[in-house]
Write a protein that holds these residues in place. Structure first.
Motif, PDB file in Angstrom:
ATOM      1  N   GLU A   1       0.784  -1.182   0.063  1.00  0.00           N
ATOM      2  CA  GLU A   1      -0.032  -0.018   0.010  1.00  0.00           C
ATOM      3  C   GLU A   1       0.587   1.300  -0.044  1.00  0.00           C
ATOM      4  N   TRP A   2       2.231   1.206   0.685  1.00  0.00           N
ATOM      5  CA  TRP A   2       2.928   2.353   0.329  1.00  0.00           C
ATOM      6  C   TRP A   2       3.023   2.982  -0.872  1.00  0.00           C
ATOM      7  N   TYR A   3       3.425   2.016  -1.938  1.00  0.00           N
ATOM      8  CA  TYR A   3       3.750   2.319  -3.241  1.00  0.00           C
ATOM      9  C   TYR A   3       2.467   2.965  -4.093  1.00  0.00           C
ATOM     10  N   GLN A   4       1.239   2.785  -3.686  1.00  0.00           N
ATOM     11  CA  GLN A   4       0.043   3.108  -4.217  1.00  0.00           C
ATOM     12  C   GLN A   4      -0.048   4.542  -4.008  1.00  0.00           C
ATOM     13  N   ALA A   5       0.093   5.368  -3.061  1.00  0.00           N
ATOM     14  CA  ALA A   5      -0.312   6.752  -2.781  1.00  0.00           C
ATOM     15  C   ALA A   5       0.763   7.305  -1.594  1.00  0.00           C
ATOM     16  N   PRO A   6       1.005   8.600  -1.799  1.00  0.00           N
ATOM     17  CA  PRO A   6       1.939   9.327  -0.769  1.00  0.00           C
ATOM     18  C   PRO A   6       1.113   9.345   0.589  1.00  0.00           C
TER      19      PRO A   6
ATOM     20  N   TYR B   1      -1.751  15.351  -3.726  1.00  0.00           N
ATOM     21  CA  TYR B   1      -2.392  14.280  -2.955  1.00  0.00           C
ATOM     22  C   TYR B   1      -3.339  14.714  -1.894  1.00  0.00           C
ATOM     23  N   ALA B   2      -2.414  15.753  -1.086  1.00  0.00           N
ATOM     24  CA  ALA B   2      -3.335  16.472   0.184  1.00  0.00           C
ATOM     25  C   ALA B   2      -4.391  17.098  -0.087  1.00  0.00           C
ATOM     26  N   SER B   3      -4.680  17.758  -1.423  1.00  0.00           N
ATOM     27  CA  SER B   3      -5.742  18.403  -1.847  1.00  0.00           C
ATOM     28  C   SER B   3      -6.813  17.546  -2.385  1.00  0.00           C
ATOM     29  N   ARG B   4      -6.420  16.340  -2.479  1.00  0.00           N
ATOM     30  CA  ARG B   4      -7.496  15.169  -2.812  1.00  0.00           C
ATOM     31  C   ARG B   4      -8.806  15.142  -2.255  1.00  0.00           C
ATOM     32  N   ASN B   5      -9.962  15.625  -2.645  1.00  0.00           N
ATOM     33  CA  ASN B   5     -11.308  15.810  -1.814  1.00  0.00           C
ATOM     34  C   ASN B   5     -11.216  16.297  -0.657  1.00  0.00           C
ATOM     35  N   SER B   6     -10.245  17.380  -0.647  1.00  0.00           N
ATOM     36  CA  SER B   6      -9.899  18.300   0.507  1.00  0.00           C
ATOM     37  C   SER B   6      -9.297  19.682   0.077  1.00  0.00           C
ATOM     38  N   ARG B   7      -8.701  20.296   1.042  1.00  0.00           N
ATOM     39  CA  ARG B   7      -8.139  21.682   0.608  1.00  0.00           C
ATOM     40  C   ARG B   7      -6.975  21.897   1.098  1.00  0.00           C
ATOM     41  N   VAL B   8      -5.977  22.617   0.410  1.00  0.00           N
ATOM     42  CA  VAL B   8      -4.969  22.997   1.010  1.00  0.00           C
ATOM     43  C   VAL B   8      -4.919  24.769   0.807  1.00  0.00           C
ATOM     44  N   VAL B   9      -4.659  25.015   1.821  1.00  0.00           N
ATOM     45  CA  VAL B   9      -4.443  26.655   2.178  1.00  0.00           C
ATOM     46  C   VAL B   9      -3.242  27.287   2.297  1.00  0.00           C
ATOM     47  N   ALA B  10      -2.868  28.523   2.261  1.00  0.00           N
ATOM     48  CA  ALA B  10      -1.935  29.274   2.384  1.00  0.00           C
ATOM     49  C   ALA B  10      -1.635  29.064   3.911  1.00  0.00           C
TER      50      ALA B  10
ATOM     51  N   ALA C   1      -8.575  22.853  -3.931  1.00  0.00           N
ATOM     52  CA  ALA C   1      -9.187  21.324  -3.809  1.00  0.00           C
ATOM     53  C   ALA C   1      -8.758  20.682  -5.165  1.00  0.00           C
ATOM     54  N   ASN C   2      -8.559  19.144  -4.969  1.00  0.00           N
ATOM     55  CA  ASN C   2      -8.275  18.509  -6.198  1.00  0.00           C
ATOM     56  C   ASN C   2      -7.443  18.893  -7.358  1.00  0.00           C
ATOM     57  N   LEU C   3      -6.243  19.425  -6.952  1.00  0.00           N
ATOM     58  CA  LEU C   3      -5.453  19.956  -7.792  1.00  0.00           C
ATOM     59  C   LEU C   3      -4.558  18.861  -8.521  1.00  0.00           C
ATOM     60  N   THR C   4      -4.192  19.317  -9.687  1.00  0.00           N
ATOM     61  CA  THR C   4      -3.327  18.389 -10.466  1.00  0.00           C
ATOM     62  C   THR C   4      -1.901  18.617  -9.971  1.00  0.00           C
ATOM     63  N   ALA C   5      -1.042  17.851 -10.433  1.00  0.00           N
ATOM     64  CA  ALA C   5       0.381  18.227  -9.879  1.00  0.00           C
ATOM     65  C   ALA C   5       1.066  19.578 -10.312  1.00  0.00           C
TER      66      ALA C   5
END
Length: 322
Positions: free
Chosen positions: A97-102, A243-252, A146-150
Motif C-alpha cells: 500500500e505504501w507504493y500506491q499513494a503518498p 494528494y493532500a488536496s484530493r477531496n480536501s483543501r490546501v490553504v496558504a 481542492a483536487n489540484l493536478t500536480a
C-alpha cells in the motif's frame, strides 16, 4: 528570498533575511500575509525593502518561520520505511500500500518550535529526531485549493524549510499497535526553520524527473549520523501537495513534511538496521543541514512528566439501561 520571523526580546518581527540582516516587510505585513499573496506579493514586498539596512541577524532570535494553518507529515522515503518498521514494529517491510499513494498523517500545529528552541519531550526511553524538508503552501493566481493536478500544486509551493519531527518511539510503537496514530509519540514538538526559502531559489536543484535533488545531513553533538539526497523520495513535492488536496483543501500557511530521509535520517531507522547509537537525552544537540536552505539546530530539554492515563474499564456491552 528568505522569509523569517524573529524576536528582539520585546516584539516579534516578520520579514526578509538579506545577507546577515533581517528587514521587516513593508506596511506591517506578516509571513501569513505574504503567503496569502503568493510569490508575486513576496517579490513586490522585497522590491520595496530589499535595500534597507534592517537589523543584524545576530541581534535577534529566530522563531519558527511560519505559524502553520495545518501540518501534514508524509512518509515518502522507502529506505526510511524499511528501517523504521523493524525498529517500531519488529519487522522490516514496505507494505504494498505504501507504493500506491503518498501517505501522511496530521500532526500538532500548536507545538511548533523554532531554531535553537529546546524540545520538552514526554517521559520516554527512545527519543528520536526526524530529518525532513517541508513545503510551505502559498496562493497562486487562478489556482484553487481542492483536487489540484500536480502542475497546479507546483504553483502553490511558495517555498521550503527544514523540519525536525521529534518522536518518542516507545510511545509511538504502543499507539500504532491500535492501528491509529502516531499521536502522543509525535505531537509534543516539531521544529521548523531557520527560514522559508522561496521555491524559485531552489529551481536549479530540480532534476529532470521533477525531484528536488538537494543534500540533507544530520549530526548529533557534532557527529554525522545521516545523509541523503531529498530526490530519493518516492514522489516529488508537487504530487504530495496534489494528494493532500484530493477531496480536501490546501490553504496558504499549510506545511507539508516530506517524511524522514533515508540513510540515517532518524535513529529509528538506524536501530532497525542494528545500530547501537543511543536514544537522545537531555542536553543533546541535533543539527540538520539542507543544501540551499540552511541549518536547523535543536536541543533536548528536560522530560516533562504528565498524568498517567486511566486504563479502559471492563464494560458489560448491555444494549439497554438497567
Amino acid at each position: 528570498m528568505r522569509l523569517a520571523r524573529w524576536s528582539d526580546g520585546t516584539v516579534v518581527g516578520e520579514g526578509f533575511v538579506v545577507g546577515d540582516r533581517v528587514v521587516p516587510f513593508p506596511d506591517g505585513q506578516t509571513v501569513a500575509d505574504i503567503l496569502t499573496g503568493g510569490l508575486d506579493a513576496a517579490h513586490a514586498a522585497f522590491g520595496r525593502v530589499g535595500g534597507e539596512s534592517g537589523t543584524a541577524l545576530a541581534a535577534v532570535r529566530l522563531l519558527a518561520p511560519v505559524v502553520p494553518a495545518s501540518v501534514r507529515d508524509f512518509v515518502a522515503f522507502e529506505e526510511h520505511v524499511e528501517g523504521v518498521s523493524a525498529s517500531v514494529d519488529g519487522k522490516s517491510e514496505v507494505v504494498p500500500e505504501w507504493y500506491q499513494a503518498p501517505t501522511f498523517y496530521f500532526t500538532n500545529p500548536h507545538t511548533i518550535l523554532g531554531p535553537d528552541e529546546p524540545v520538552a519531550p514526554p517521559v520516554t526511553e527512545r527519543l528520536d529526531f526526524e530529518l525532513e524538508v517541508a513545503v510551505v503552501v502559498g496562493n497562486a493566481p487562478g489556482v484553487g485549493e481542492a483536487n489540484l493536478t500536480a502542475a497546479q500544486a507546483a504553483s502553490r509551493i511558495f517555498g521550503y524549510t527544514i523540519m525536525n519531527d521529534w518522536s518518542a518511539r516507545d510511545l509511538q510503537s504502543r499507539e500504532m499497535k491500535v492501528r491509529l496514530g502516531p499521536a502522543k509519540g509525535k505531537d509534543f514538538g516539531t521544529s521548523l526553520g531557520p527560514w522559508i526559502v522561496t521555491a524559485d531559489e531552489l529551481e536549479q536543484y530540480v532534476d529532470a524527473d521533477g525531484f528536488l535533488a538537494i543534500r540533507a545531513e544530520v549530526r548529533i553533538n557534532g557527529d554525522l549520523v545521516g545523509e541523503d539526497l531529498v530526490s530519493n523520495m518516492g514522489w516529488p513535492f508537487p504530487e504530495l501537495v496534489a494528494y493532500a488536496s484530493r477531496n480536501s483543501r490546501v490553504v496558504a500557511g499549510d506545511v507539508l513534511g516530506s517524511g524522514t530521509v533515508g540513510n540515517g535520517g532518524c535513529l529509528g531507522e538506524l536501530w532497525g538496521r542494528g545500530s547501537t547509537i543511543p536514544a537522545l537525552r537531555e542536553g543533546d544537540e541535533v543539527c540538520m543541514t539542507v543544501e540551499g536552505i540552511g541549518e536547523l539546530v535543536g536541543t533536548v530539554g528536560a522530560e516533562v512528566a504528565a498524568p498517567s492515563p486511566p486504563s479502559a474499564r471492563p464494560r458489560s456491552r448491555a444494549r439497554q439501561r438497567s
